[in-house]
Design an enzyme around this catalytic site. Structure first.
Site, short mmCIF file in Angstrom:
data_model
loop_
_atom_site.label_atom_id
_atom_site.label_comp_id
_atom_site.label_asym_id
_atom_site.label_seq_id
_atom_site.Cartn_x
_atom_site.Cartn_y
_atom_site.Cartn_z
N LYS A 9 76.69 -30.21 71.22
CA LYS A 9 76.89 -30.23 69.77
C LYS A 9 75.91 -31.18 69.07
O LYS A 9 75.26 -32.02 69.73
CB LYS A 9 78.34 -30.63 69.47
N TYR A 49 84.40 -20.16 66.00
CA TYR A 49 85.66 -20.89 65.85
C TYR A 49 86.71 -20.10 65.08
O TYR A 49 87.63 -20.70 64.51
CB TYR A 49 85.40 -22.24 65.17
N PHE A 57 91.03 -28.88 59.72
CA PHE A 57 89.71 -29.42 60.04
C PHE A 57 88.62 -28.35 60.12
O PHE A 57 87.46 -28.68 60.36
CB PHE A 57 89.77 -30.24 61.34
N ARG A 85 85.11 -27.24 82.19
CA ARG A 85 86.09 -27.91 81.33
C ARG A 85 86.48 -29.28 81.92
O ARG A 85 86.75 -30.23 81.19
CB ARG A 85 87.33 -27.04 81.14
N THR A 91 89.99 -32.53 74.84
CA THR A 91 89.42 -32.32 73.50
C THR A 91 89.16 -33.63 72.76
O THR A 91 88.12 -33.82 72.15
CB THR A 91 90.36 -31.41 72.68
N ARG A 102 83.19 -36.28 77.53
CA ARG A 102 83.85 -36.79 76.32
C ARG A 102 84.44 -38.18 76.55
O ARG A 102 84.40 -39.04 75.66
CB ARG A 102 84.93 -35.81 75.85
N ASN A 112 83.04 -34.76 69.40
CA ASN A 112 83.34 -34.77 70.84
C ASN A 112 82.24 -34.14 71.70
O ASN A 112 82.49 -33.72 72.83
CB ASN A 112 84.73 -34.16 71.11
N HIS A 115 80.88 -28.30 73.69
CA HIS A 115 81.83 -27.19 73.74
C HIS A 115 81.76 -26.51 75.10
O HIS A 115 80.68 -26.36 75.66
CB HIS A 115 81.49 -26.14 72.67
N GLU A 126 82.17 -15.43 73.94
CA GLU A 126 81.24 -16.42 73.39
C GLU A 126 79.80 -16.16 73.87
O GLU A 126 78.85 -16.28 73.08
CB GLU A 126 81.71 -17.83 73.75
P1 IDP Z 1 88.10 -27.73 72.85
O1 IDP Z 1 86.71 -27.92 72.27
O2 IDP Z 1 88.45 -28.84 73.79
O3 IDP Z 1 88.28 -26.36 73.44
P2 IDP Z 1 89.71 -26.81 70.57
O4 IDP Z 1 91.15 -27.09 70.38
O5 IDP Z 1 89.30 -25.42 70.96
O6 IDP Z 1 89.14 -27.87 71.65
O7 IDP Z 1 88.97 -27.22 69.23
C1 IDP Z 1 87.63 -26.84 69.03
C2 IDP Z 1 86.90 -28.00 68.39
O8 IDP Z 1 87.43 -28.27 67.11
C3 IDP Z 1 86.98 -29.32 69.14
O9 IDP Z 1 86.09 -29.40 70.24
C4 IDP Z 1 86.62 -30.29 68.03
O10 IDP Z 1 85.21 -30.27 67.80
C5 IDP Z 1 87.31 -29.65 66.84
N1 IDP Z 1 88.64 -30.22 66.62
C6 IDP Z 1 89.78 -29.93 67.30
N2 IDP Z 1 90.81 -30.64 66.83
C7 IDP Z 1 90.31 -31.38 65.83
C8 IDP Z 1 90.90 -32.34 64.92
O11 IDP Z 1 92.08 -32.65 64.97
N3 IDP Z 1 90.06 -32.91 64.01
C9 IDP Z 1 88.72 -32.61 63.94
N4 IDP Z 1 88.15 -31.72 64.76
C10 IDP Z 1 88.92 -31.12 65.69
MG MG Z 2 88.34 -24.50 72.53
#
Ligand code: IDP
Ligand code: MG
Length: 149
Positions: A9, A49, A57, A85, A91, A102, A112, A115, A126
């Site tokens: 990212k 997304y 968010f 993963r 996350t 992370r 974070n 992806h 994807e």
């Molecule tokens: P992942 O990346 O671990 O699969 P997901 O729940 O799929 O997590 O969320 C996708 C992305 O959305 C996260 O990697 C992060 O960049 C963002 N994200 C998720 N939850 C939050 C939040 O509470 N605040 C801000 N960004 C978030």
């Molecule tokens: Mg995800």
């Protein structure tokens, strides 16, 4: 063989962590089969997304992903979706174990670093979204015989 979609990212790119992050997947023994350094359009970010479009968010997430270049990659290997993963970590970097990307390099969920697809079907979707036909390159690393019995 299983494949997954990984994206470094904008925060990780800006912080000079591209090499450090790629090294973890390479050293694990996964095979890189696609990679491009690119700016992300809002359309692609919103499609990628889409399942999070109702989250508060979401607009900030799309702004972030489109704000600066990313490294989009396809990695191949036995169990690579789950394995990647694990390398990436939880996350939220605050909850992610040390030793994960992370956990080692991040402090907050909105930045974070990386992806990774969360399931085999998601990876297929994807990879289809981010790579065109012919952009993935199959090859035979000499180390394969030393990674798989
Ligand atoms: P992942 O990346 O671990 O699969 P997901 O729940 O799929 O997590 O969320 C996708 C992305 O959305 C996260 O990697 C992060 O960049 C963002 N994200 C998720 N939850 C939050 C939040 O509470 N605040 C801000 N960004 C978030
Ligand atoms: Mg995800």
């Amino acid at each position: 063989m299983e494949r997954t979609f990984i994206a470094i990212k904008p925060d990780a790119v800006q912080r000079g962590l591209i090499g450090t992050i790629i090294q973890r997947f390479e050293a694990k023994g996964y095979k890189l089969v696609g990679m491009k350094f690119m700016n992300v359009s809002r359309e692609l970010a919103e499609q990628h997304y889409a399942s999070l479009s109702d989250k508060p968010f979401f607009p900030g997430l799309v702004d972030f992903i489109t704000s600066s270049p990313v490294v989009a990659m396809a990695w191949e290997g036995d169990g690579v979706v789950t394995g990647a993963r694990k390398i990436i970590g939880a996350t939220s970097p605050a909850a992610a174990d040390l030793g994960t990307i992370r956990g080692d390099f991040g402090v907050t969920v909105g930045r974070n670093l990386i992806h990774g697809s969360d399931a085999i079907e998601t990876a297929e979707r994807e990879l289809g979204l981010w790579f065109k036909e012919g952009e993935l390159t199959d090859w035979s690393p000499v180390a394969t015989a030393w990674l798989y019995e």
